[in-house]
Each structure stands twice: as C-alpha cells, then as structure tokens.
Design an enzyme around this catalytic site. Structure first.
Site, PDB file in Angstrom:
ATOM      1  N   CYS A 112      -5.978  11.802  -6.066  1.00  0.00           N
ATOM      2  CA  CYS A 112      -4.587  11.494  -6.403  1.00  0.00           C
ATOM      3  C   CYS A 112      -4.061  12.533  -7.383  1.00  0.00           C
ATOM      4  O   CYS A 112      -4.776  12.932  -8.307  1.00  0.00           O
ATOM      5  CB  CYS A 112      -4.522  10.095  -7.023  1.00  0.00           C
ATOM      6  SG  CYS A 112      -2.863   9.555  -7.454  1.00  0.00           S
ATOM      7  N   HIS A 155      -1.881   4.779   0.764  1.00  0.00           N
ATOM      8  CA  HIS A 155      -2.091   5.271  -0.600  1.00  0.00           C
ATOM      9  C   HIS A 155      -0.752   5.342  -1.340  1.00  0.00           C
ATOM     10  O   HIS A 155      -0.638   4.876  -2.481  1.00  0.00           O
ATOM     11  CB  HIS A 155      -2.754   6.655  -0.532  1.00  0.00           C
ATOM     12  CG  HIS A 155      -2.998   7.291  -1.859  1.00  0.00           C
ATOM     13  ND1 HIS A 155      -4.262   7.474  -2.365  1.00  0.00           N
ATOM     14  CD2 HIS A 155      -2.149   7.793  -2.800  1.00  0.00           C
ATOM     15  CE1 HIS A 155      -4.177   8.062  -3.552  1.00  0.00           C
ATOM     16  NE2 HIS A 155      -2.905   8.275  -3.835  1.00  0.00           N
ATOM     17  N   GLU A 156       0.265   5.906  -0.696  1.00  0.00           N
ATOM     18  CA  GLU A 156       1.573   6.054  -1.344  1.00  0.00           C
ATOM     19  C   GLU A 156       2.273   4.706  -1.536  1.00  0.00           C
ATOM     20  O   GLU A 156       2.885   4.460  -2.577  1.00  0.00           O
ATOM     21  CB  GLU A 156       2.459   7.023  -0.561  1.00  0.00           C
ATOM     22  CG  GLU A 156       1.917   8.445  -0.519  1.00  0.00           C
ATOM     23  CD  GLU A 156       1.567   9.011  -1.886  1.00  0.00           C
ATOM     24  OE1 GLU A 156       2.333   8.802  -2.845  1.00  0.00           O
ATOM     25  OE2 GLU A 156       0.520   9.680  -1.999  1.00  0.00           O
ATOM     26  N   HIS A 159       1.088   2.999  -4.580  1.00  0.00           N
ATOM     27  CA  HIS A 159       1.729   3.470  -5.821  1.00  0.00           C
ATOM     28  C   HIS A 159       2.997   2.672  -6.126  1.00  0.00           C
ATOM     29  O   HIS A 159       3.311   2.418  -7.286  1.00  0.00           O
ATOM     30  CB  HIS A 159       2.098   4.955  -5.725  1.00  0.00           C
ATOM     31  CG  HIS A 159       0.987   5.877  -6.076  1.00  0.00           C
ATOM     32  ND1 HIS A 159       0.333   5.843  -7.296  1.00  0.00           N
ATOM     33  CD2 HIS A 159       0.405   6.878  -5.362  1.00  0.00           C
ATOM     34  CE1 HIS A 159      -0.594   6.783  -7.316  1.00  0.00           C
ATOM     35  NE2 HIS A 159      -0.584   7.422  -6.161  1.00  0.00           N
TER      36      HIS A 159
END
Length: 185
Positions: A112, A155-156, A159
């Site tokens: 990351c 993954h995004e 966030h």
C-alpha cells in the site's frame, strides 16, 4: 500531488463520505491529480526521478480527503496482447454488489502506498466481484472483475471504509491458505 497520508493517521480509519453530484470542480481536479500521480508512479523513469513507488490505486483518504473516490490505473492483464490499461479512471461512491464465494489472493501479499513497511501475509479477497459506481459525469456504471483487478478494486474500496489490507491477514499464520484459493502471481 501532496504527500500520501501514512498509516497511523486517523483519516485512514474513518468511513469516507459519499461524493455528491454534480461534482465540485475541486473534487474533479483532485481525481485528475490522483490519476496523474498513478501514471507517473508507473513510469519507470519518472518514478525514479520523483522517488515514487509504483501504484495501481489511490483512494481519497490516502490524499487527506475523506471522500468515496478512488483513482485506478490497472495495467493490461496480458501486456503481450495489449498496451492499453485494463482500467484507467476515477470511480466515485463504489460499492461491491456481488462477490464470489471463491477466494483469491496475491501470492506475494499486498502492499500500500500509505504503508511504508511491508506487512507479510496472505490477504484473502473475493475472486470475482461486481462493482457499481458513479463516473465523473455522475452516470451509474457497473463492472465485473476477477483475479488481480478484483483484488485492486477491493483494496481501494476498503480504504473508503477505513480498512487497511493487513487487517485481513491471519495473525497466527500469515501465509496460511486453503487449497481452493486462487493464488495470483
């Protein structure tokens, strides 16, 4: 692009706010700058000049904006067949609407831009997903993804929910993986 927010900053653990349309010009400009950062980071010569790590995604909270937006620049899956990116764009208010039971993970683990040191281990994610999102014009879009692109989107999106990739790693056995998990090189 300003400095990337580093792990430990509370904004990375907060639930990002939905983006309202029509887009504010500053939000549109932010998205374009985020995408430009990814383009520069993936250019070997430029990323060495600016001392950047290559990135494929960058979420609003990572640039100190608690907004449900992410820039993505996923390279071609088979570069020998196409030089065009698999996905290049800015997505707003993304939501995973479907996901497979089958799990997948990057064989080497994830990294990351907000985490300077590696956290070794397998990050299990859905192998196939459908994501609904709004584009820059506020149009509703949907995309079906599998394998590496699905992992990048998840993954995004994490966030935007205040979740870091290492939250998914098994603390007792970081490299444990079932036989039916798709391991992506």
């Amino acid at each position: 692009m300003e400095d990337i927010i580093r792990d430990g900053d509370p904004i990375l653990r907060a639930q990002a706010k939905p983006v309202v349309f029509p887009l504010d010009p500053s939000t549109l400009e932010l998205g374009r700058r985020m995408l430009e950062f990814l383009e520069v980071s993936q250019d070997k010569e430029k990323n060495e000049t600016y001392h950047l790590r290559p990135g494929v995604g960058l979420a609003g909270p990572q640039v100190d904006h608690s907004l449900q937006m992410t820039a993505l620049l996923i390279p071609a899956i088979k570069p020998e067949e196409s030089t065009e990116p698999f996905f290049k764009g800015i997505v707003f208010n993304p939501k995973i609407t479907r996901e497979s039971v089958k799990r997948a993970a990057l064989e080497a683990g994830e990294g990351c831009l907000s985490k300077d040191e590696d956290v070794p281990g397998i990050v299990l994610r859905a192998d196939k997903i459908t994501v609904d999102y709004d584009n820059e014009k506020g149009q509703h879009c949907s995309i079906r993804l599998k394998d590496y692109p699905a992992i990048v989107f998840q993954h995004e999106i994490d966030h935007l929910r205040g979740v870091m990739y290492y939250d998914h790693i098994n603390e007792l056995d970081p490299w444990a993986v079932a036989d039916d998990v798709v391991l992506i090189k």
